[in-house]
Design an enzyme around this catalytic site. Structure first.
Site, short mmCIF file in Angstrom:
data_model
loop_
_atom_site.label_atom_id
_atom_site.label_comp_id
_atom_site.label_asym_id
_atom_site.label_seq_id
_atom_site.Cartn_x
_atom_site.Cartn_y
_atom_site.Cartn_z
N ASP A 63 0.83 -1.20 0.00
CA ASP A 63 0.00 0.00 0.00
C ASP A 63 0.87 1.25 0.00
O ASP A 63 2.09 1.17 0.06
CB ASP A 63 -1.07 -0.01 1.09
CG ASP A 63 -0.57 -0.48 2.42
OD1 ASP A 63 -1.19 -1.36 3.02
OD2 ASP A 63 0.48 0.05 2.86
N LYS A 119 -4.96 2.50 0.05
CA LYS A 119 -5.06 2.84 1.46
C LYS A 119 -4.44 4.19 1.81
O LYS A 119 -3.33 4.29 2.30
CB LYS A 119 -4.44 1.77 2.37
CG LYS A 119 -5.19 0.50 2.40
CD LYS A 119 -5.47 0.08 3.83
CE LYS A 119 -6.32 -1.15 3.89
NZ LYS A 119 -6.09 -2.09 2.80
N ALA A 148 5.57 3.31 13.37
CA ALA A 148 5.84 4.74 13.19
C ALA A 148 6.21 5.41 14.51
O ALA A 148 7.13 6.24 14.55
CB ALA A 148 4.61 5.42 12.59
N MET A 162 -2.73 8.65 12.45
CA MET A 162 -3.86 9.10 11.63
C MET A 162 -4.65 10.20 12.35
O MET A 162 -5.87 10.22 12.33
CB MET A 162 -4.80 7.93 11.31
CG MET A 162 -4.12 6.85 10.49
SD MET A 162 -5.07 5.33 10.41
CE MET A 162 -4.69 4.56 11.97
C1 SAM Z 1 -2.74 3.03 8.77
S1 SAM Z 1 -1.60 3.62 9.93
C2 SAM Z 1 -0.36 2.41 9.77
C3 SAM Z 1 0.60 2.35 10.90
C4 SAM Z 1 1.70 1.35 10.68
N1 SAM Z 1 1.19 0.01 10.62
C5 SAM Z 1 2.78 1.45 11.75
O1 SAM Z 1 2.96 0.51 12.54
O2 SAM Z 1 3.46 2.47 11.78
C6 SAM Z 1 -0.96 5.01 9.10
C7 SAM Z 1 -0.49 6.08 10.03
O3 SAM Z 1 0.75 5.75 10.60
C8 SAM Z 1 1.51 6.92 10.82
N2 SAM Z 1 2.76 6.80 10.03
C9 SAM Z 1 3.16 5.75 9.34
N3 SAM Z 1 4.38 5.98 8.77
C10 SAM Z 1 4.71 7.24 9.12
C11 SAM Z 1 5.83 8.06 8.83
N4 SAM Z 1 6.84 7.64 8.09
N5 SAM Z 1 5.85 9.30 9.36
C12 SAM Z 1 4.84 9.73 10.13
N6 SAM Z 1 3.75 9.01 10.43
C13 SAM Z 1 3.70 7.76 9.93
C14 SAM Z 1 0.68 8.07 10.33
O4 SAM Z 1 -0.04 8.56 11.44
C15 SAM Z 1 -0.23 7.39 9.34
O5 SAM Z 1 -1.42 8.12 9.15
#
Ligand code: SAM
Length: 473
Positions: free
Chosen positions: A247, A269, A331, A382
């Site tokens: 995704d 997504k 994250a 998010m």
């Molecule tokens: C659907 S969630 C997935 C989280 C992911 N599975 C994790 O463990 O990081 C998506 C959210 O994770 C956060 N996120 C993921 N990667 C990021 C990054 N590189 N920088 C900042 N926020 C991030 C943001 O809040 C984003 O909206």
């Protein structure tokens, strides 16, 4: 690309080395290893070269270099300590379109000798195109340590079976699957322990067995974006997959590392843009695995933290599909580390809560009472769109207006941005700095440590800080 890496077969091919000293000897050794037909021309030769000539391994021409020495040669090395001679060799060879290398003079090289990791028949060549030979050498040393010695004998063994395997499996995909199975089997450990006979028997057995392609799904966490944060296991499985289902959150740099000829399927997504419905993704994974494919379902961060990995694995389990789960750096861990914000700290935060700002429709409202407690850190995923609501609820339930906050956009990536401020400015900071997804919100006293500890942003000069806001209510 300045030089195209190719491997040449030099068996009995005529090559010329101009020079008779130590450097010429070194190049001569490399040619002899490749069984080339080596001629050296120089007015003087070192003892070892004379010995090679004595053993009929090389031809020595006791003379000053002349153009006729180039006749019929396919590769030329100029290895004298006389720049004028080296230059003449280069000019004349080049005029004849013959490959030439003037030792230690990269502009006068139409071919170069790379650093080599030799696990015959596996050969790895590393080159910096003459720009940083020491760096290339260091890389070679790393690879030498990483690549086991038994790789060479293993390649020899499987090389002996290639023809049989080709006859047994008519399709390329079946053959590849067979070999993947071999490299995952005890054939490898047998070669490693020197039991070549046992390894051969095992290979014969595998060849005779009726092999039904067995599909599998690897649910892999890719971390927040920096490819160096991938686990070794993630990388291995990414390179082993027939199909990669990914995704948007998986960074481009990480996607560069998946197997070149794997099929790529994007299931979207982004908030409000679910290109493929979750149920369809679940079913797609089951279908692909049931077709015998190795499927890498790669997700940003960790698959089990707001990644819907749990739902996908439930469906796989219900359909008796084999799967593996590879955790990734979530994250909260990755972004906070790269922003210099420790999520816990004995002086500031004894607990941390991972929170989603995007709940399932009709789902439960967050427990704001608990989230507004002091001495804890909130890592909000998010949360960008709902930031006004998050800010209002936390304040309403008693969290101090001055509580430090950090917003980390594109955390761990080259374009990481960190914006800091205080809780009652949260939504305004997001608007003012036009924060885009993906972004993580960190709320709690630890966020103030960013000013002391940030390093990634500072190095890359990409961090941006909130201007003092004077118009905040
Ligand atoms: C659907 S969630 C997935 C989280 C992911 N599975 C994790 O463990 O990081 C998506 C959210 O994770 C956060 N996120 C993921 N990667 C990021 C990054 N590189 N920088 C900042 N926020 C991030 C943001 O809040 C984003 O909206």
């Amino acid at each position: 690309m300045q030089y195209l890496p190719i491997f040449t077969k030099l068996d009995n091919k005529p090559v010329l080395v101009v020079g008779g000293g130590e450097v010429a000897l070194r190049k001569c050794r490399a040619f002899l290893k490749a069984r080339a037909d080596v001629t050296l021309v120089a007015p003087w030769f070192c003892e070892e070269l004379k010995e090679h000539a004595h053993n009929d391994e090389v031809t020595l021409i006791d003379a000053y270099f002349e153009e006729t020495h180039l006749d019929g040669k396919i590769l030329i090395i100029a290895a004298t300590d006389n720049d004028e001679v080296n230059n003449t060799v280069f000019e004349l060879a080049n005029a004849r379109n013959v490959f030439v290398n003037v030792v230690d003079d990269q502009p006068k090289c139409t071919f170069i000798f790379p650093s080599i990791v030799d696990r015959n028949p596996i050969t790895i060549a590393i080159s910096s195109a003459g720009t940083a030979p020491v760096l290339a050498r260091r890389l070679r040393e790393k690879l030498e340590a990483l690549i086991p010695q038994h790789i060479g004998p293993l390649a020899n063994l499987v090389g002996g079976f290639r023809h049989k395997v080709k006859q047994r499996f008519k399709h390329f995909a079946d053959r590849r699957q067979f070999w993947e199975g071999v490299f995952d089997s005890s054939v490898v450990s047998k070669v490693q322990t020197g039991d070549t006979h046992g390894a051969e028997q095992q290979l014969e057995k595998m060849l005779d067995a009726k092999v039904e392609p067995e599909g599998e799904v690897y649910v892999v966490g890719a971390g927040p974006g920096d490819p160096e944060l991938l686990t070794l296991k993630a990388l291995q499985l990414m390179q082993q997959a027939d199909v990669v289902v990914y995704d948007y959150l998986v960074s481009d740099e990480i996607m560069e590392l998946v197997r070149r000829d794997a099929d790529l399927i994007c299931v979207g997504k982004r908030l409000g843009d679910h290109s493929v419905a979750q149920e369809d993704t679940n079913q797609m994974l089951v279908d692909l695995a049931q077709q015998g494919k190795k499927v890498c379902r790669i997700k940003g961060g960790d698959p089990f933290i707001y990644g819907r990995g749990g739902e996908e694995v439930q469906v796989l389990a219900a359909n008796n599909v084999n799967y593996q789960i590879v955790p990734g750096i979530t994250a909260a861990a990755g972004c906070s580390a790269y922003a210099g914000i420790p999520l816990t700290h004995r002086d500031h935060a004894q607990a941390i809560q991972f929170v989603t700002g995007h709940c399932k429709k009709g789902g439960q409202e967050l427990n704001w009472q608990s989230l507004a407690q002091k001495n804890q850190t909130l890592a909000i995923y998010m949360g960008v769109i709902k930031s006004p609501h998050i800010q209002a609820e936390l304040l309403k339930h008693g969290r101090e207006a001055t509580t430090p906050v950090a917003i980390i956009e594109n955390g761990t990536r080259k374009n990481q941005r960190v914006v800091t401020g205080q809780l009652d400015q949260l939504a305004q900071l997001i608007e003012q700095h036009q924060i885009i997804s993906p972004a993580l919100l960190i709320i709690g006293e630890v966020a103030s440590l960013h000013d002391q500890l940030h390093w990634f942003g500072e190095k890359a000069q990409i961090s941006s800080f909130a201007q003092p806001l004077t118009d905040v209510a």
